[in-house]
Scaffold this active site. Sequence first.
Site, mmCIF file in Angstrom:
data_model
loop_
_atom_site.group_PDB
_atom_site.id
_atom_site.type_symbol
_atom_site.label_atom_id
_atom_site.label_comp_id
_atom_site.label_asym_id
_atom_site.label_seq_id
_atom_site.Cartn_x
_atom_site.Cartn_y
_atom_site.Cartn_z
ATOM 1 N N GLU A 248 10.234 -10.009 4.175
ATOM 2 C CA GLU A 248 10.962 -9.640 2.950
ATOM 3 C C GLU A 248 12.389 -10.184 2.890
ATOM 4 O OE1 GLU A 248 10.478 -5.367 2.649
ATOM 5 O OE2 GLU A 248 8.309 -5.512 2.895
ATOM 6 N N GLU B 120 -1.095 -6.605 3.343
ATOM 7 C CA GLU B 120 -0.840 -5.161 3.229
ATOM 8 C C GLU B 120 -1.521 -4.616 1.971
ATOM 9 O OE1 GLU B 120 3.366 -4.285 3.626
ATOM 10 O OE2 GLU B 120 3.609 -5.740 5.234
HETATM 11 O O1 9MR Z 1 3.721 2.002 5.640
HETATM 12 C C1 9MR Z 1 4.990 1.959 6.256
HETATM 13 C C2 9MR Z 1 5.635 3.331 6.194
HETATM 14 O O2 9MR Z 1 4.885 4.261 6.956
HETATM 15 C C3 9MR Z 1 7.062 3.252 6.713
HETATM 16 O O3 9MR Z 1 7.717 4.503 6.500
HETATM 17 C C4 9MR Z 1 7.829 2.140 5.999
HETATM 18 C C5 9MR Z 1 9.199 1.939 6.611
HETATM 19 O O4 9MR Z 1 9.112 1.479 7.935
HETATM 20 O O5 9MR Z 1 7.134 0.912 6.103
HETATM 21 C C6 9MR Z 1 5.853 0.931 5.545
HETATM 22 O O6 9MR Z 1 5.276 -0.337 5.674
HETATM 23 C C7 9MR Z 1 5.934 -1.398 4.980
HETATM 24 C C8 9MR Z 1 5.733 -2.658 5.779
HETATM 25 O O7 9MR Z 1 6.192 -2.475 7.087
HETATM 26 C C9 9MR Z 1 6.454 -3.838 5.123
HETATM 27 N N1 9MR Z 1 6.057 -3.982 3.745
HETATM 28 C C10 9MR Z 1 6.126 -2.795 2.911
HETATM 29 C C11 9MR Z 1 5.341 -1.674 3.588
HETATM 30 C C12 9MR Z 1 5.327 -0.456 2.721
HETATM 31 O O8 9MR Z 1 6.646 0.020 2.587
#
Ligand code: 9MR
Length: 370
Positions: free
Chosen positions: A156, A261
């Site tokens: 990102e 994802e």
């Molecule tokens: O699903 C993840 C959630 O449990 C966490 O709280 C969050 C912050 O670390 O990250 C989520 O996963 C993200 C991923 O790592 C990167 N792309 C966006 C995803 C959804 O926020």
Amino acid sequence: MKTARIFISSLVVVVSSFAAYAQQGMKETVGQYCLIGSSLNQRQSDGLDAAASAIVRTHFNTAVAENCMKSGPLQPEEGRFDFRAADNFVDYCEQNGLKAIGHCLVWHSQAPGWFFKDKDGQQVTREELIKRIKAHIHTVVGRYKGRIHGWDVVNEAIEDNGTFRKSPFYNIIGEEFIDIAFQAAHEADPDAELYYNDYSMSQKGKRETTCKLVKHLKEKGLRIDGVGMQSHNGLDYPNVDEYEKSLLAFADCGVKVMITELDFNVLPNPKGFGGAAVEQNFDYQKKYNPYTNGLPKDKAKELNERIFEFFKIYYRHRDKISRINLWGISDANSWLNGWPVPGRTNYPLLFDRDYKAKPVVEDIIKLYSK
Ligand code: 9MR
């Protein structure tokens, strides 16, 4: 007597081929063309969710750690690493025949606070930040050398309009932080695949800058194997033509395309919501949470069709896609129950709250069995 024996053995053949078909999972069908998997939460990768493990064994041949390999959990203080959960994740993948994907080495969002500050609490120097990035990557990638199939090296870093995100990494180092991260990851495990990963990849600006980034890395002689389209989708976004355009554009740059994802929000979104930046938060209101007692039939059908629409795109471009990864196993596990509005009941995945396959799973299996 002879006729009866022939009849019985034909019956056995029919029944056993039916059983084989019924048992066929996505890993035998979708898996003929690409890796297919899910993110695992810590309970799952600790091996404590038996229902999830049953799905994993039937359907998946790859997995991503949902949270435990991010820099915050891995290095909460400078030089103090906590690898317990990540070790379990890698062991779990090996025990269950899954190619393990590392997520993610450099991401502004979950970097621990100390990363950007010196001992007096002032902004760290460029030189020091570069040192910290390299040390983090060398330690983490080095630890799992030969056991991780591929790493999301940078996550990102690009805004929807195509400019670089003004993250502390960018503000302190400039765009070069991306090159530095890819180089360090390659040094630490020369055999691991390396990826750039982002959301809202159907946006023109992101598409163009991502392509430029891939070309730039390649021109510099750095390794990049793939681009991850996160694909946090909804029933009416993204525009599928733009999405497909991005998929083809990334493939044209000479990298593998990965759907990293995948999920499908079915709930009404607050005004002003967009993308998948975890910082977005809205207060709970009942109108944002309409399906607490289950999805109405028409919505469930719409969701099924929407998911299948994307899998038809993936099937059409199966020569370009190397991995399809869901962001969670069952609806009960999804981050979308808590984001961008807390406390909702969402239905974004392929398996419902009882870990039962939604009808689209069978549709996908049939599509890829052709
Ligand atoms: O699903 C993840 C959630 O449990 C966490 O709280 C969050 C912050 O670390 O990250 C989520 O996963 C993200 C991923 O790592 C990167 N792309 C966006 C995803 C959804 O926020």
